[in-house]
Motif scaffolding. Sequence first.
Motif, PDB file in Angstrom:
ATOM      1  N   ALA A  62       0.834  -1.207   0.000  1.00 24.40           N
ATOM      2  CA  ALA A  62       0.000   0.000   0.000  1.00 24.40           C
ATOM      3  C   ALA A  62       0.866   1.254   0.000  1.00 24.40           C
ATOM      4  N   LYS A  63       1.925   1.266   0.792  1.00 26.48           N
ATOM      5  CA  LYS A  63       2.827   2.424   0.822  1.00 26.48           C
ATOM      6  C   LYS A  63       3.555   2.581  -0.515  1.00 26.48           C
ATOM      7  N   LEU A  64       3.926   1.460  -1.124  1.00 26.96           N
ATOM      8  CA  LEU A  64       4.605   1.499  -2.418  1.00 26.96           C
ATOM      9  C   LEU A  64       3.694   2.078  -3.498  1.00 26.96           C
ATOM     10  N   LEU A  65       2.447   1.647  -3.523  1.00 27.40           N
ATOM     11  CA  LEU A  65       1.489   2.167  -4.508  1.00 27.40           C
ATOM     12  C   LEU A  65       1.236   3.657  -4.286  1.00 27.40           C
ATOM     13  N   HIS A  66       1.097   4.038  -3.032  1.00 29.21           N
ATOM     14  CA  HIS A  66       0.796   5.447  -2.722  1.00 29.21           C
ATOM     15  C   HIS A  66       1.957   6.354  -3.108  1.00 29.21           C
ATOM     16  N   SER A  67       3.189   5.906  -2.915  1.00 29.53           N
ATOM     17  CA  SER A  67       4.343   6.739  -3.240  1.00 29.53           C
ATOM     18  C   SER A  67       4.543   6.871  -4.749  1.00 29.53           C
ATOM     19  N   ASN A  68       4.150   5.839  -5.503  1.00 29.06           N
ATOM     20  CA  ASN A  68       4.321   5.873  -6.953  1.00 29.06           C
ATOM     21  C   ASN A  68       3.111   6.443  -7.687  1.00 29.06           C
ATOM     22  N   PHE A  69       1.921   6.278  -7.116  1.00 28.37           N
ATOM     23  CA  PHE A  69       0.695   6.754  -7.771  1.00 28.37           C
ATOM     24  C   PHE A  69      -0.161   7.503  -6.739  1.00 28.37           C
ATOM     25  N   PRO A  70       0.308   8.644  -6.256  1.00 30.37           N
ATOM     26  CA  PRO A  70      -0.356   9.325  -5.129  1.00 30.37           C
ATOM     27  C   PRO A  70      -1.765   9.815  -5.423  1.00 30.37           C
ATOM     28  N   LYS A  71      -2.137   9.944  -6.684  1.00 32.29           N
ATOM     29  CA  LYS A  71      -3.467  10.468  -7.018  1.00 32.29           C
ATOM     30  C   LYS A  71      -4.530   9.377  -7.134  1.00 32.29           C
ATOM     31  N   ILE A  72      -4.119   8.125  -7.049  1.00 28.13           N
ATOM     32  CA  ILE A  72      -5.080   7.017  -7.167  1.00 28.13           C
ATOM     33  C   ILE A  72      -5.453   6.526  -5.775  1.00 28.13           C
ATOM     34  N   PRO A  73      -6.742   6.594  -5.400  1.00 29.90           N
ATOM     35  CA  PRO A  73      -7.168   6.130  -4.070  1.00 29.90           C
ATOM     36  C   PRO A  73      -6.909   4.626  -3.904  1.00 29.90           C
ATOM     37  N   ILE A  74      -6.777   4.218  -2.653  1.00 27.94           N
ATOM     38  CA  ILE A  74      -6.537   2.814  -2.328  1.00 27.94           C
ATOM     39  C   ILE A  74      -7.577   2.357  -1.310  1.00 27.94           C
ATOM     40  N   PRO A 136     -16.016   9.352  -7.985  1.00 30.19           N
ATOM     41  CA  PRO A 136     -16.628   9.480  -9.322  1.00 30.19           C
ATOM     42  C   PRO A 136     -16.538   8.168 -10.092  1.00 30.19           C
ATOM     43  N   ASN A 137     -17.494   7.933 -10.972  1.00 31.73           N
ATOM     44  CA  ASN A 137     -17.569   6.670 -11.703  1.00 31.73           C
ATOM     45  C   ASN A 137     -16.331   6.393 -12.541  1.00 31.73           C
ATOM     46  N   ASP A 138     -15.698   7.463 -13.039  1.00 36.38           N
ATOM     47  CA  ASP A 138     -14.549   7.259 -13.911  1.00 36.38           C
ATOM     48  C   ASP A 138     -13.215   7.288 -13.168  1.00 36.38           C
ATOM     49  N   GLN A 139     -13.264   7.405 -11.834  1.00 37.84           N
ATOM     50  CA  GLN A 139     -12.030   7.447 -11.027  1.00 37.84           C
ATOM     51  C   GLN A 139     -11.504   6.027 -10.782  1.00 37.84           C
ATOM     52  N   LYS A 140     -10.300   5.774 -11.254  1.00 33.42           N
ATOM     53  CA  LYS A 140      -9.667   4.487 -10.982  1.00 33.42           C
ATOM     54  C   LYS A 140      -9.307   4.377  -9.504  1.00 33.42           C
ATOM     55  N   VAL A 141      -9.383   3.159  -8.989  1.00 35.05           N
ATOM     56  CA  VAL A 141      -9.077   2.899  -7.583  1.00 35.05           C
ATOM     57  C   VAL A 141      -8.224   1.640  -7.493  1.00 35.05           C
ATOM     58  N   PHE A 142      -7.209   1.669  -6.631  1.00 32.16           N
ATOM     59  CA  PHE A 142      -6.482   0.439  -6.310  1.00 32.16           C
ATOM     60  C   PHE A 142      -7.302  -0.337  -5.283  1.00 32.16           C
ATOM     61  N   VAL A 143      -7.629  -1.577  -5.617  1.00 33.70           N
ATOM     62  CA  VAL A 143      -8.343  -2.455  -4.683  1.00 33.70           C
ATOM     63  C   VAL A 143      -7.408  -3.585  -4.293  1.00 33.70           C
ATOM     64  N   LEU A 144      -7.087  -3.681  -3.008  1.00 34.86           N
ATOM     65  CA  LEU A 144      -6.254  -4.759  -2.503  1.00 34.86           C
ATOM     66  C   LEU A 144      -7.157  -5.786  -1.834  1.00 34.86           C
ATOM     67  N   LEU A 145      -7.201  -6.982  -2.399  1.00 34.70           N
ATOM     68  CA  LEU A 145      -8.009  -8.064  -1.836  1.00 34.70           C
ATOM     69  C   LEU A 145      -7.169  -8.806  -0.802  1.00 34.70           C
ATOM     70  N   ASP A 146      -7.439  -8.540   0.452  1.00 30.43           N
ATOM     71  CA  ASP A 146      -6.702  -9.194   1.524  1.00 30.43           C
ATOM     72  C   ASP A 146      -7.091 -10.671   1.583  1.00 30.43           C
ATOM     73  N   ASP A 147      -6.083 -11.536   1.584  1.00 29.25           N
ATOM     74  CA  ASP A 147      -6.303 -12.978   1.624  1.00 29.25           C
ATOM     75  C   ASP A 147      -7.175 -13.415   0.441  1.00 29.25           C
ATOM     76  N   GLY A 148      -6.766 -12.993  -0.765  1.00 31.44           N
ATOM     77  CA  GLY A 148      -7.634 -13.166  -1.923  1.00 31.44           C
ATOM     78  C   GLY A 148      -7.273 -14.262  -2.897  1.00 31.44           C
ATOM     79  N   PHE A 149      -6.197 -15.026  -2.664  1.00 29.86           N
ATOM     80  CA  PHE A 149      -5.764 -15.997  -3.671  1.00 29.86           C
ATOM     81  C   PHE A 149      -6.800 -17.099  -3.866  1.00 29.86           C
TER      82      PHE A 149
END
Length: 347
Positions: A62-74, A136-149
């Motif tokens: 999560a920290k890695l994604l936020h530092s590289n793509f700060p404008k995309i919500p997680i 907003p509907n067109d806003q991309k979001v990072f979704v992390l599925l915890d324990d998702g395999f």
Amino acid sequence: MISFGKILSFPILFLLSLVYRILFFFDRSLKKKRTLSSSITISIGNFSVGGTGKTPFTLHLAKLLHSNFPKIPIVILSRGYGSSGKGTRRVTNNSLPSDVGDEPLLLKKNLPFVEVYVGSNRFDSYQQYRSENKIPNDQKVFVLLDDGFQHHALQRDLDLVLLDCTNLSKMEFLLPLGLLRESYNSVSRANFLVASKYSEELESSLSNWIRKYKPSRTLRFRFSPQILVPLSPGSSERSVRDLTGKSVFGFAGLGNPGSFFSSLQNQNPSELKTKSYPDHYSYTKDDITRISENTSNQDYIVCTEKDGVKISSLIETDKNFSKWFYLKLETVLENESELISSVRSFI
């Protein structure tokens, strides 16, 4: 490893393990996967039950994604294993671990820029997240599925599966005979194998595993003790080196606490006593009282951060608790640029 009791009941457990394998296959093959709209969905999972370092890795990712793509919500979507709450719950810093689960609360406390939602239906959790946060509907979001395999109900863009490098020498079987949720051959479904709890002395056994199961790409993930964080208000942080030459009591409610206890032992305390509790254990005031009574002569009482989240509310502002700490870890993901490059392809 298989216990003596399991050896005696091997035929029955083997049959149940076979039934489990068949049911798991049909669940994965027949379940229709739903897509989370306007999302970059990343699954984080493991092969087995028990601790593989999934929570520290989720924090790091999560920290890695936020530092590289700060404008995309997680947002992190969790089932909230071990919690008693019902329906979809938004996790806040004031949530109770009994209501949302210890791991989701730990994630939220460490990731103020991330939303964490808990619920058995992760599709509904995602819809509620977008609605409550007015995404907003067109806003991309990072979704992390915890324990998702092993979660087959949702499509994902990337599958990351963790492997506990400290257990590679053990022979493992599928549930209920062993601890594996599915065989190691399923690594073929993953975009990345994350070799967790990695250290150089484990490289030989890891390389043998990689040659046998041939994962697509491998990232080595290591963590090391950093600081001791006080559980009692008013106390100060300490360097983990302060444990050297001191008497220490360590306790943990983890699926595999061996790595945690080894981290304490590596600090060369004069004495180390340990106690293991079941994974996701719900501590009570009586537990805290018993630990206090049995460790009156110890210099330090140390638990994991996951345990610290649950017992902090039970710790009183009393000088008797000034020696209670949780161990904070520093994490390193080797070649993380490979992962970022894969993520970038979806943006």
